[in-house]
Design an enzyme around this catalytic site. Structure first.
Site, PDB file in Angstrom:
ATOM      1  N   LYS A  63       0.818  -1.217   0.000  1.00 24.54           N
ATOM      2  CA  LYS A  63       0.000   0.000   0.000  1.00 24.54           C
ATOM      3  C   LYS A  63       0.861   1.280   0.000  1.00 24.54           C
ATOM      4  O   LYS A  63       2.065   1.223   0.264  1.00 24.54           O
ATOM      5  CB  LYS A  63      -0.927  -0.026   1.219  1.00 24.54           C
ATOM      6  CG  LYS A  63      -1.935  -1.184   1.192  1.00 24.54           C
ATOM      7  CD  LYS A  63      -2.944  -1.051   2.311  1.00 24.54           C
ATOM      8  CE  LYS A  63      -3.975  -2.157   2.255  1.00 24.54           C
ATOM      9  NZ  LYS A  63      -5.050  -1.964   3.254  1.00 24.54           N
ATOM     10  N   TYR A  89     -12.507  -1.736  -3.745  1.00 27.57           N
ATOM     11  CA  TYR A  89     -13.029  -1.895  -2.379  1.00 27.57           C
ATOM     12  C   TYR A  89     -14.550  -1.749  -2.317  1.00 27.57           C
ATOM     13  O   TYR A  89     -15.091  -1.411  -1.265  1.00 27.57           O
ATOM     14  CB  TYR A  89     -12.369  -0.877  -1.446  1.00 27.57           C
ATOM     15  CG  TYR A  89     -10.977  -1.277  -0.989  1.00 27.57           C
ATOM     16  CD1 TYR A  89     -10.781  -2.423  -0.224  1.00 27.57           C
ATOM     17  CD2 TYR A  89      -9.859  -0.511  -1.308  1.00 27.57           C
ATOM     18  CE1 TYR A  89      -9.513  -2.790   0.224  1.00 27.57           C
ATOM     19  CE2 TYR A  89      -8.586  -0.871  -0.873  1.00 27.57           C
ATOM     20  CZ  TYR A  89      -8.425  -2.017  -0.102  1.00 27.57           C
ATOM     21  OH  TYR A  89      -7.175  -2.379   0.339  1.00 27.57           O
ATOM     22  N   PHE A 120     -15.464   4.100   6.697  1.00 26.44           N
ATOM     23  CA  PHE A 120     -14.075   4.364   6.315  1.00 26.44           C
ATOM     24  C   PHE A 120     -13.838   4.304   4.800  1.00 26.44           C
ATOM     25  O   PHE A 120     -12.721   4.519   4.338  1.00 26.44           O
ATOM     26  CB  PHE A 120     -13.122   3.395   7.027  1.00 26.44           C
ATOM     27  CG  PHE A 120     -13.362   1.928   6.772  1.00 26.44           C
ATOM     28  CD1 PHE A 120     -12.946   1.321   5.594  1.00 26.44           C
ATOM     29  CD2 PHE A 120     -14.003   1.139   7.726  1.00 26.44           C
ATOM     30  CE1 PHE A 120     -13.156  -0.031   5.362  1.00 26.44           C
ATOM     31  CE2 PHE A 120     -14.221  -0.221   7.504  1.00 26.44           C
ATOM     32  CZ  PHE A 120     -13.793  -0.800   6.309  1.00 26.44           C
ATOM     33  N   ARG A 163      -2.143 -14.163   4.654  1.00 31.64           N
ATOM     34  CA  ARG A 163      -2.846 -13.463   5.739  1.00 31.64           C
ATOM     35  C   ARG A 163      -2.083 -13.614   7.055  1.00 31.64           C
ATOM     36  O   ARG A 163      -2.047 -12.690   7.870  1.00 31.64           O
ATOM     37  CB  ARG A 163      -4.295 -13.947   5.852  1.00 31.64           C
ATOM     38  CG  ARG A 163      -5.121 -13.519   4.638  1.00 31.64           C
ATOM     39  CD  ARG A 163      -6.551 -13.982   4.702  1.00 31.64           C
ATOM     40  NE  ARG A 163      -7.334 -13.208   5.653  1.00 31.64           N
ATOM     41  CZ  ARG A 163      -7.788 -11.985   5.436  1.00 31.64           C
ATOM     42  NH1 ARG A 163      -7.541 -11.364   4.300  1.00 31.64           N
ATOM     43  NH2 ARG A 163      -8.506 -11.356   6.343  1.00 31.64           N
ATOM     44  N   THR A 203      -5.700  -6.991  10.594  1.00 28.89           N
ATOM     45  CA  THR A 203      -5.952  -5.725   9.888  1.00 28.89           C
ATOM     46  C   THR A 203      -5.431  -4.526  10.675  1.00 28.89           C
ATOM     47  O   THR A 203      -4.806  -3.628  10.122  1.00 28.89           O
ATOM     48  CB  THR A 203      -7.475  -5.550   9.646  1.00 28.89           C
ATOM     49  OG1 THR A 203      -7.960  -6.713   8.970  1.00 28.89           O
ATOM     50  CG2 THR A 203      -7.767  -4.317   8.815  1.00 28.89           C
ATOM     51  N   ARG A 263       2.250  -6.203   9.285  1.00 28.78           N
ATOM     52  CA  ARG A 263       1.466  -5.070   9.789  1.00 28.78           C
ATOM     53  C   ARG A 263       1.918  -4.651  11.189  1.00 28.78           C
ATOM     54  O   ARG A 263       1.918  -3.467  11.515  1.00 28.78           O
ATOM     55  CB  ARG A 263      -0.018  -5.420   9.766  1.00 28.78           C
ATOM     56  CG  ARG A 263      -0.593  -5.371   8.344  1.00 28.78           C
ATOM     57  CD  ARG A 263      -1.941  -6.008   8.296  1.00 28.78           C
ATOM     58  NE  ARG A 263      -2.642  -5.744   7.035  1.00 28.78           N
ATOM     59  CZ  ARG A 263      -3.718  -6.408   6.663  1.00 28.78           C
ATOM     60  NH1 ARG A 263      -4.203  -7.358   7.428  1.00 28.78           N
ATOM     61  NH2 ARG A 263      -4.312  -6.117   5.527  1.00 28.78           N
ATOM     62  N   ASN A 287      -2.244   0.228   6.737  1.00 30.55           N
ATOM     63  CA  ASN A 287      -1.747  -1.025   7.317  1.00 30.55           C
ATOM     64  C   ASN A 287      -0.835  -1.811   6.375  1.00 30.55           C
ATOM     65  O   ASN A 287      -0.775  -3.029   6.423  1.00 30.55           O
ATOM     66  CB  ASN A 287      -2.922  -1.876   7.818  1.00 30.55           C
ATOM     67  CG  ASN A 287      -3.876  -2.260   6.717  1.00 30.55           C
ATOM     68  OD1 ASN A 287      -3.715  -1.842   5.574  1.00 30.55           O
ATOM     69  ND2 ASN A 287      -4.863  -3.074   7.029  1.00 30.55           N
ATOM     70  N   HIS A 326      -2.192  -5.574   1.665  1.00 31.71           N
ATOM     71  CA  HIS A 326      -3.530  -6.168   1.512  1.00 31.71           C
ATOM     72  C   HIS A 326      -3.376  -7.606   1.026  1.00 31.71           C
ATOM     73  O   HIS A 326      -2.424  -7.924   0.318  1.00 31.71           O
ATOM     74  CB  HIS A 326      -4.337  -5.380   0.462  1.00 31.71           C
ATOM     75  CG  HIS A 326      -5.573  -6.105   0.022  1.00 31.71           C
ATOM     76  ND1 HIS A 326      -6.762  -6.035   0.725  1.00 31.71           N
ATOM     77  CD2 HIS A 326      -5.798  -6.960  -1.019  1.00 31.71           C
ATOM     78  CE1 HIS A 326      -7.661  -6.803   0.118  1.00 31.71           C
ATOM     79  NE2 HIS A 326      -7.099  -7.378  -0.941  1.00 31.71           N
ATOM     80  N   GLU A 328     -10.336 -10.388  -7.269  1.00 29.90           N
ATOM     81  CA  GLU A 328      -9.339  -9.320  -7.075  1.00 29.90           C
ATOM     82  C   GLU A 328      -8.210  -9.432  -8.110  1.00 29.90           C
ATOM     83  O   GLU A 328      -7.739  -8.414  -8.626  1.00 29.90           O
ATOM     84  CB  GLU A 328      -8.758  -9.386  -5.658  1.00 29.90           C
ATOM     85  CG  GLU A 328      -9.778  -8.972  -4.604  1.00 29.90           C
ATOM     86  CD  GLU A 328      -9.217  -8.968  -3.189  1.00 29.90           C
ATOM     87  OE1 GLU A 328      -8.042  -9.356  -2.993  1.00 29.90           O
ATOM     88  OE2 GLU A 328      -9.955  -8.567  -2.276  1.00 29.90           O
TER      89      GLU A 328
END
Ligand code: CMP
Length: 133
Positions: free
Chosen positions: A9, A49, A57, A85, A91, A102, A112, A115, A126
């Site tokens: 990100k 998203y 948010f 993950r 998250t 993270r 964070n 993704h 995705e």
């Protein structure tokens, strides 16, 4: 073999830790099968998203995700979705386990660092959102 979408990100690209994150991905045994650096438009972030469109948010998240470059990657491994993950951590960086990306690099629940897809069907969607077959 399974595939998942990973995103580095804008908070992480700004901090110049793309290399560190990619090194970790390779150490964990993933094969990077597709990769590109892009600056998303706000509309592209909103489309990606869309499942969060009713969340408070959403607008801020899409603003953030289009605020600087991101690295988009398709990662391949056995159980890639679950493994990625685990490597990312929770998250919210404040809840993420020590050693996760993270926990180490995340700034907030929004900023964070990375993704990852959360299930097989979302991974497929995705990946196809960003990479043509
Ligand atoms: P990600 O795994 O990319 O999926 C959705 C993103 O929304 C998440 O990481 C965070 O960047 C963001 N997000 C999730 N929950 C919140 C929240 N409560 N407040 C702000 N941003 C959030």
């Amino acid at each position: 073999m399974e595939r998942t979408l990973a995103i580095i990100k804008p908070d992480a690209t700004k901090k110049r830790i793309i290399g560190k994150i990619i090194a970790r991905i390779e150490q964990e045994g993933f094969t990077i099968v597709r990769m590109k650096l892009v600056h998303l438009t706000k509309d592209e972030a909103k489309g990606f998203y869309i499942v969060h469109k009713d969340k408070g948010f959403y607008d801020s998240l899409c603003e953030f995700m289009s605020s600087g470059p991101v690295v988009l990657m398709v990662l391949e491994a056995e159980n890639a979705i679950k493994l990625w993950r685990e490597v990312m951590g929770a998250t919210d960086p404040a809840q993420a386990k020590p050693g996760t990306l993270r926990h180490t690099h995340g700034f907030s629940i929004e900023r964070n660092t990375v993704h990852g897809s959360d299930a097989r069907d979302t991974a497929e969607w995705e990946i196809s959102y960003f990479f043509k077959k």
